[in-house]
Enzyme design. Structure first.
Site, PDB file in Angstrom:
ATOM      1  N   LYS A 159      81.305  57.274 128.255  1.00 51.77           N
ATOM      2  CA  LYS A 159      81.581  57.946 126.925  1.00 51.77           C
ATOM      3  C   LYS A 159      82.528  58.019 126.288  1.00 51.77           C
ATOM      4  CE  LYS A 159      78.445  60.678 123.686  1.00 51.77           C
ATOM      5  NZ  LYS A 159      77.847  59.520 122.831  1.00 51.77           N
TER       6      LYS A 159
HETATM    7  N1  PY5 Z   1      74.353  55.109 123.196  1.00 46.20           N
HETATM    8  C1  PY5 Z   1      75.198  54.931 123.367  1.00 46.20           C
HETATM    9  C2  PY5 Z   1      76.685  54.235 123.180  1.00 46.20           C
HETATM   10  C3  PY5 Z   1      75.386  56.298 121.711  1.00 46.20           C
HETATM   11  O1  PY5 Z   1      76.656  56.472 121.836  1.00 46.20           O
HETATM   12  C4  PY5 Z   1      74.734  57.523 122.452  1.00 46.20           C
HETATM   13  C5  PY5 Z   1      74.457  58.775 121.856  1.00 46.20           C
HETATM   14  C6  PY5 Z   1      73.701  56.988 123.422  1.00 46.20           C
HETATM   15  C7  PY5 Z   1      73.189  55.389 123.321  1.00 46.20           C
HETATM   16  C8  PY5 Z   1      72.800  57.876 123.654  1.00 46.20           C
HETATM   17  O2  PY5 Z   1      72.961  58.784 124.605  1.00 46.20           O
HETATM   18  P1  PY5 Z   1      71.920  60.061 124.753  1.00 46.20           P
HETATM   19  O3  PY5 Z   1      70.753  60.111 124.424  1.00 46.20           O
HETATM   20  O4  PY5 Z   1      72.877  60.914 126.137  1.00 46.20           O
HETATM   21  O5  PY5 Z   1      73.140  61.014 123.110  1.00 46.20           O
HETATM   22  N2  PY5 Z   1      75.887  58.915 120.887  1.00 46.20           N
HETATM   23  C9  PY5 Z   1      76.228  60.135 120.021  1.00 46.20           C
HETATM   24  C10 PY5 Z   1      75.116  60.390 119.852  1.00 46.20           C
HETATM   25  O6  PY5 Z   1      75.657  62.258 120.152  1.00 46.20           O
HETATM   26  C11 PY5 Z   1      76.543  59.546 119.313  1.00 46.20           C
HETATM   27  C12 PY5 Z   1      76.208  59.412 118.371  1.00 46.20           C
HETATM   28  C13 PY5 Z   1      76.950  58.782 116.674  1.00 46.20           C
HETATM   29  O7  PY5 Z   1      74.515  60.879 119.588  1.00 46.20           O
END
Ligand code: PY5
Length: 309
Positions: A159
């Site tokens: 990430k």
């Molecule tokens: N894929 C991407 C590209 C992401 O950035 C995120 C999370 C996920 C999947 C989902 O992962 P998780 O379930 O572990 O959150 N994105 C961040 C979030 O906090 C940033 C979004 C603006 O949800």
């Protein structure tokens, strides 16, 4: 959705709690110029008079893995960062549903693309946060004309800050064309993920989500949904999904820390199911919120209570 950042009192920066407005960096910070940072998004949920952080340890472990990919030595242990986050939430007197953003980045000192001489700095912010996408009406999506970063170009499962310029292009394109969110295909043309969410579909009662090899972030909400659905006796497959399956599936939804479980009701103008939240999506949403708000003892191990009862 109101995405304006709501300031709180303190930010934790390199081991100290400093005033919100003092959390500044130099414009020549390596990460600001080249994207050489890694971060996490974590939620705290208000529930039965306390605040619960969802899967704190798992998020911080992922932060450490992201840092390892980029040879970043974070000068704190997971346990130190856990303590810092809990203390930050208390000092900011946060008792409402909130967002926690740990960020480790290559700081200021050297120009040139080798980040390894610039120190790794760590900051953590926490602030109130409501919905990111509409979980009640659902969202309308397009397939992005931008492909998700290929796994042999940038590892999407780390990430890193720089990954998100790809997300920003897709998100802007979607919004300008009147959609709420974009869905990326991977470099082979298979379904990948949203700009900041993992994606699931339901066909004939079976839940499917793209595998890690599609170049997704290994989402913690994705993992939670797979476990919750399994515990409900639902079948979940991690498999390749084609673009057309998105058009003909019975249900589709995004998962993510920010997005939680957001139903997708339209894709490239095709109505998903009957255009309302599907029955399996609804069951998963209900289960998810009861878990994160501390109303389900079976999954209490996913929660860290911020305040002593
Ligand atoms: N894929 C991407 C590209 C992401 O950035 C995120 C999370 C996920 C999947 C989902 O992962 P998780 O379930 O572990 O959150 N994105 C961040 C979030 O906090 C940033 C979004 C603006 O949800």
């Amino acid at each position: 959705m109101n995405l304006a950042i709501q300031a709180t009192k303190f930010i934790w920066m390199n081991g100290r709690f400093i005033e919100w407005d003092e959390a500044k960096v130099h414009v020549l910070t390596h990460a600001l110029n080249y994207g050489t940072g890694v971060f996490e998004g974590i939620r705290g949920y208000a529930g039965d008079g306390n605040l619960y952080v969802f899967r704190l340890h798992d998020h911080l472990n992922r932060l450490m893995r992201s840092a390892k990919t980029y040879f970043m030595e974070i000068p704190y242990k997971v346990e130190d960062l856990e303590k810092a986050i809990l203390e930050l939430l208390r000092r900011n007197e946060l008792r409402v549903t909130c967002y926690i953003r740990p960020l480790a980045y290559r700081s200021y000192g050297f120009i040139g693309l080798d980040p390894s001489r610039s120190e790794v700095h760590v900051a953590i912010a926490a602030f109130p946060f409501g919905k990111y996408l509409d979980p009640t009406k659902g969202v309308s999506c397009c397939i992005s004309s931008w492909r998700r970063i290929a796994i042999d170009a940038l590892p999407p499962d780390a990430k890193a800050c720089g990954n998100y310029v790809n997300s920003a292009l897709a998100k802007m394109e979607a919004l300008k064309n009147g959609y709420d969110e974009a869905i990326f295909l991977d470099s082979h043309g298979y379904v990948c993920e949203g700009t900041g969410e993992n994606i699931f579909i339901v066909r004939d009662g079976i839940i499917a989500t793209p595998p890690l090899s599609a170049g997704i972030l290994e989402g913690i909400t994705r993992d939670s949904v797979i476990k919750i659905a399994g515990d409900m006796g639902l079948k979940v497959e991690e498999r390749i999904i084609t673009r057309n399956e998105l058009y003909v599936c019975d249900e589709a939804f995004f998962t993510g820390t920010a997005a939680e479980i957001t139903p997708i009701v339209k894709i490239d103008g095709r109505i998903v199911g009957d255009g309302s939240i599907g029955p399996i999506t609804r069951r998963l949403q209900e289960a998810f919120f009861s878990i994160v708000e501390g109303r389900n003892d079976r999954y209490k191990h996913w929660l860290t209570a911020v305040y002593s009862p």
